[in-house]
Write an enzyme that holds these catalytic residues in place. Structure first.
Site, PDB file in Angstrom:
ATOM      1  N   ASP A 100      -4.391   3.043   8.910  1.00 58.73           N
ATOM      2  CA  ASP A 100      -5.782   2.610   9.259  1.00 58.73           C
ATOM      3  C   ASP A 100      -5.730   0.885   9.505  1.00 58.73           C
ATOM      4  OD1 ASP A 100      -6.373   5.085   8.951  1.00 58.73           O
ATOM      5  OD2 ASP A 100      -7.795   4.867   7.596  1.00 58.73           O
ATOM      6  N   VAL A 159      -2.773  -6.448  -3.950  1.00 56.80           N
ATOM      7  CA  VAL A 159      -2.676  -7.633  -2.703  1.00 56.80           C
ATOM      8  C   VAL A 159      -3.900  -8.389  -2.941  1.00 56.80           C
ATOM      9  CG1 VAL A 159      -2.246  -8.199  -0.478  1.00 56.80           C
ATOM     10  CG2 VAL A 159      -0.925  -6.134  -1.803  1.00 56.80           C
ATOM     11  N   ALA A 190      -4.464  10.204   9.395  1.00 58.38           N
ATOM     12  CA  ALA A 190      -3.539  10.399   8.440  1.00 58.38           C
ATOM     13  C   ALA A 190      -2.066  10.789   9.213  1.00 58.38           C
ATOM     14  CB  ALA A 190      -3.667  11.502   7.248  1.00 58.38           C
ATOM     15  N   GLU A 212     -16.598  17.488   6.379  1.00 55.15           N
ATOM     16  CA  GLU A 212     -15.903  18.265   5.256  1.00 55.15           C
ATOM     17  C   GLU A 212     -16.357  18.277   3.968  1.00 55.15           C
ATOM     18  OE1 GLU A 212     -11.542  16.476   5.887  1.00 55.15           O
ATOM     19  OE2 GLU A 212     -11.272  18.453   6.679  1.00 55.15           O
ATOM     20  N   LYS A 253      -1.784  -0.588  -5.756  1.00 55.94           N
ATOM     21  CA  LYS A 253      -2.745  -0.930  -6.890  1.00 55.94           C
ATOM     22  C   LYS A 253      -2.562  -0.002  -7.939  1.00 55.94           C
ATOM     23  CE  LYS A 253      -6.964  -2.040  -4.762  1.00 55.94           C
ATOM     24  NZ  LYS A 253      -8.246  -1.419  -4.424  1.00 55.94           N
ATOM     25  N   GLY A 301      -0.161   4.501   0.526  1.00 55.95           N
ATOM     26  CA  GLY A 301      -1.073   5.658   0.966  1.00 55.95           C
ATOM     27  C   GLY A 301       0.088   6.453   2.209  1.00 55.95           C
ATOM     28  N   LYS A 324      -4.837  24.253   8.442  1.00 55.64           N
ATOM     29  CA  LYS A 324      -5.204  23.065   7.664  1.00 55.64           C
ATOM     30  C   LYS A 324      -4.076  23.084   6.234  1.00 55.64           C
ATOM     31  CE  LYS A 324      -8.212  19.777   6.471  1.00 55.64           C
ATOM     32  NZ  LYS A 324      -8.388  18.579   7.234  1.00 55.64           N
ATOM     33  N   GLY A 353       0.851  -1.110   0.115  1.00 57.72           N
ATOM     34  CA  GLY A 353      -0.299   0.062  -0.155  1.00 57.72           C
ATOM     35  C   GLY A 353       0.944   1.449   0.097  1.00 57.72           C
TER      36      GLY A 353
END
Ligand code: FAD
Length: 407
Positions: free
Chosen positions: A300, A81, A317, A170, A38, A12, A379, A10
């Site tokens: 996560d 995967v 995150a 959001e 992916k 991310g 932010k 992954g």
């Protein structure tokens, strides 16, 4: 001595940050590092609600992995995967397999639908570039279609968001900005369009500072967002959502339900035999699951206990990045033959939720409350800081949010 194979699953926040740290800190003679993902790109999941609403193009959110990862140091495999076989130290991919000495699982999240009837089949979720792009296109299609039909269908213009947690809030904030533009583009009066946020709890943003929650709701309501609080979603079909409030069943005609009320870890971890709680694997203090000394979990998919609060840290995150940096450090120790691994200590700096592109709320540095411009600016600082860590100033200039004076 044989070079160990480190495989990261992954790309991310967790996977990319692990790879970038290893790329910086270990030599090609120390270990073979492979990153499996992916897609050929990394995306910032925390911006996907903007892509879904159509306020930010998805090409701003995604970054070709090769722009950040040096492929002479790290092998990239673009593949999906399917299963991890921990007892054989193998990972099965759609188009082959990889073997490892050390594995980092950072496969992220998927939607948790809690068995709500029709939700899986008919609701959209914000989980990837593809799913965000689909939501944007679907909303636009319904706006475009509206004026072509002799009997007008209000369900085309009713957008329902399930959940007034972080992601839901959001997203409605972005929709509140986007809808006026869509109305102008498709010749639809603004008062024909509804943005409805349905939440089971009696408040939006449960657990957040009540003063800031009130600020957020006022800001969103002033821009046309309707809240249905203490409302349990019971069913979703192709053109309606049913919820229960005060023991009454109510229906909203809608072609667009976006589910933003629950996430779980990637189900691949459970299907591979790891003991998991809704896809999140409980880990020891060095982020390895009990019984697996060659596997690290970041992001996560990890269930990390906050001992002080006596409950797990929520998946964010922010914590994924910290876990990744920590894991890269522990992998370096293992490669050098050290047996002692450092325990992970989270250092959370706060939370900021955007309410569209020019408003936000947040609590940072323990208890400093922010709202309005200062929260929006904070932010952007958080987002740019991540890009700086990932790819240096060049990446910040290319992809960063640098307009601090947008009102
Ligand atoms: P991800 O970043 O999701 O990465 C997982 C990666 O694994 C992806 O690249 C995916 O393509 C890949 N992958 C998945 N399955 C496979 C497979 N089978 N094979 C190969 N590759 C695979 N957190 C914050 O801290 N602050 C915020 O403001 C915030 N806002 C958010 C807004 C939204 C709209 C959403 C949805 C989430 C937000 N979050 C926020 C939460 C945050 O995005 C996640 O906690 C974070 O992305 C977790 O990082 P990760 O590395 O575990 O997973």
């Amino acid at each position: 001595m044989k070079k160990p194979n480190i495989v990261i699953l992954g790309a991310g926040y967790g996977g990319m940050m692990t790879a970038v740290k290893l790329q910086k800190n270990i030599g090609v003679n120390d270990a073979n590092v492979t990153l499996v993902n992916k897609h050929s790109y990394h995306y910032q999941t925390t911006w996907l609600h903007e892509n879904a609403a159509g306020t930010l193009h998805h090409d701003r959110t995604r970054i070709p992995i090769k722009d950040v990862i040096d492929t002479s140091k790290i092998k990239l495999i673009q593949d999906t995967v399917l299963e991890i076989k921990p007892s054989e130290k193998r990972v099965l991919l759609e188009d082959g397999e990889v073997t490892y000495d050390y594995l980092v699982i950072s496969l992220g999240f998927e939607a948790a639908t809690f068995g709500i009837q029709g939700l899986k089949e008919h609701a959209f979720t914000i989980g990837s570039i593809n799913s965000a792009r689909l939501i944007r296109q679907h909303i636009e299609y319904n706006f475009a279609k509206y004026n072509t039909e002799p009997d007008k269908k209000p369900e085309r213009l009713n957008i329902v968001v399930g959940g007034a947690g972080f992601t839901g809030i959001e997203f409605v904030g972005e929709l509140a900005n986007r809808v006026p533009d869509l109305c102008r583009e498709y010749d639809i009066p603004r008062d024909q369009v509804r943005i409805i946020c349905v939440e089971a709890a009696p408040t939006a943003l449960p657990g957040f500072d009540p003063q800031l929650v009130e600020y957020a709701m006022n800001s969103l309501e002033a821009r046309g967002v309707e809240f249905k609080l203490s409302a349990m979603i019971k069913e979703v079909t192709e053109n309606k959502l049913v919820f229960e409030k005060d023991d009454q069943r109510e229906e909203i005609g809608t072609n667009t339900v976006v589910w933003a009320a629950g996430v779980r870890g990637n189900s691949i971890v459970e299907e591979s035999g790891f003991e998991a709680n809704r896809g999140r694997i409980p880990v020891r203090e060095d982020l390895r699951p009990e019984g697996y000394d060659d596997v690290f979990i970041v992001g996560d998919c990890a269930l990390v206990m906050n001992e002080e609060a006596e409950r797990p840290y929520p998946p964010t995150a922010q914590i994924a990045i910290q876990e990744a940096e920590h894991t890269a450090g522990n992998l370096e120790r293992l490669i050098k033959g050290e047996r002692h691994l450092e325990p992970f200590v989270a250092d959370l700096k706060g939370t900021v939720a955007s309410l569209g592109d020019s408003d936000a709320i947040g609590v940072v540095f323990d208890d400093k409350k922010l709202y309005g411009w200062s929260a929006t600016a904070m932010k952007k600082v958080i987002d740019n800081r991540y890009l700086l860590k990932l790819g240096g100033i060049g990446l910040v200039l290319k992809k960063g949010k640098l307009n601090f004076f947008h009102f």
